[in-house]
Design a protein around this motif. Structure first.
Motif, PDB file in Angstrom:
ATOM      1  N   ASP A 164       0.825  -1.210   0.000  1.00  0.00           N
ATOM      2  CA  ASP A 164       0.000   0.000   0.000  1.00  0.00           C
ATOM      3  C   ASP A 164       0.863   1.265   0.000  1.00  0.00           C
ATOM      4  O   ASP A 164       0.358   2.367   0.234  1.00  0.00           O
ATOM      5  N   ASP A 221       2.566   4.494  -1.247  1.00  0.00           N
ATOM      6  CA  ASP A 221       2.055   5.450  -2.230  1.00  0.00           C
ATOM      7  C   ASP A 221       2.827   5.392  -3.549  1.00  0.00           C
ATOM      8  O   ASP A 221       2.221   5.415  -4.634  1.00  0.00           O
ATOM      9  N   THR A 235       0.334  -4.416 -10.560  1.00  0.00           N
ATOM     10  CA  THR A 235       0.113  -4.249  -9.135  1.00  0.00           C
ATOM     11  C   THR A 235       1.391  -3.782  -8.438  1.00  0.00           C
ATOM     12  O   THR A 235       2.495  -3.956  -8.965  1.00  0.00           O
ATOM     13  N   PRO A 236       1.279  -3.189  -7.241  1.00  0.00           N
ATOM     14  CA  PRO A 236       2.478  -2.849  -6.479  1.00  0.00           C
ATOM     15  C   PRO A 236       3.397  -4.049  -6.262  1.00  0.00           C
ATOM     16  O   PRO A 236       4.626  -3.899  -6.299  1.00  0.00           O
ATOM     17  N   CYS A 293       2.074   2.281  -5.476  1.00  0.00           N
ATOM     18  CA  CYS A 293       0.718   2.351  -6.034  1.00  0.00           C
ATOM     19  C   CYS A 293       0.669   3.254  -7.261  1.00  0.00           C
ATOM     20  O   CYS A 293       0.018   2.927  -8.273  1.00  0.00           O
TER      21      CYS A 293
END
Length: 275
Positions: free
Chosen positions: A195, A197, A209-210, A200
């Motif tokens: 999650d 930043d 996706t990250p 992301c």
């Protein structure tokens, strides 16, 4: 795109593999290997300490991929080193896995007073062909330097924790300068950066996706990764890292995220001795 790299003994290792740490429930490792093989994985990483080599062996036997096309890694644990039972530990791993040889056999941790002798014993596995490559895990530069003083055989691999939040640049550069392939365990930091930043934002930019950004960051540096998962959808997603490339300015940005954050821990029996 490149999906494998050469080791220092002219063998190749996939840049992506499946880590099997804590895959200990009934048939968990076996089913994960079968799922991963369907998604193109050929490298499977276990250890005697994971207590799942039998299940891994069943997965290898059932995955439908010829043995010669697989790359199997396992490791010797600390107590076997202290007991000087290196050959016994190796043979027990072979037996549990149901294999005639191991592609890569690693010293799991540099146990003080033991790891140099362990390495000398492991050289015999290499000479006999029972291990096609030998290497180390969790070694710092000082351990690698000590090894260099007593052996003419350079470790093929140093397996360490590495991801955008844990980027030991000096150690990685030392390994790369000395022909030691770096392999990242816990390359997803066990979810710690998913999650973030920046991860992301880059995930949106590259339509990945990250997690895929973090894995791609490593393999783009030539670092092999062994993300652990037993869920088929995540195993499949973790394999989708060879269909895009991160721009250099974004690679540099990811480098700045390093916090020396470790999601793994030094074993209790070593905490007061080496790190």
């Amino acid at each position: 795109m490149t999906t494998s790299v050469f080791l220092n003994n002219d063998r190749t290792i996939p840049l992506l593999g499946l880590g099997l740490y804590k895959a200990t429930a009934d048939d968990e490792a076996e089913n994960a290997i079968i799922s991963a093989a369907k998604n193109g994985y050929r490298l499977f990483d276990t250890a005697s300490a994971y207590k799942n080599e039998e299940s891994v062996g069943r997965g290898i036997a059932r995955c439908g991929v010829p043995r010669k096309d697989l790359f199997i890694t396992t490791k010797i644990w600390n107590n076997a080193q202290r007991l000087g039972d290196v050959d016994g530990a190796f043979e027990r791993s072979l037996d549990r896995l149901g294999l005639d040889y191991i592609d890569l056999y690693l010293i799991h941790w540099p146990v003080p007073g033991c790891y140099l002798n362990t390495w000398k014993e492991m050289e015999k596995f290499l000479e006999s062909g029972r291990a096609l490559s030998i290497g180390v895990s969790n070694f710092e530069i000082r351990h690698l330097e000590e090894l260099r003083k007593v052996s003419g055989i350079i470790p093929a691999v140093n397996q360490i924790e590495c991801h955008p939040l844990c980027y030991p640049r000096e150690l990685i550069e030392y390994c790369q300068a000395n022909g030691i392939q770096v392999q990242a365990y816990a390359p997803l930091a066990r979810g710690a950066y998913l999650d973030n930043d920046i991860l992301c934002v880059l995930g949106t930019k590259y339509a990945h996706t990250p997690a895929q950004i973090g894995l791609r960051w490593a393999v783009q540096k030539g670092i092999s990764v062994i993300p652990k998962s037993t869920r088929p959808e995540r195993i499949a997603a973790n394999a989708r890292i060879f269909d895009f490339e991160i721009e250099q300015e974004d690679m540099d940005l990811l480098d700045t995220l390093n916090q020396n954050y470790h999601s793994s821990h030094v074993p209790e029996d070593l905490r007061d001795t080496i790190f």
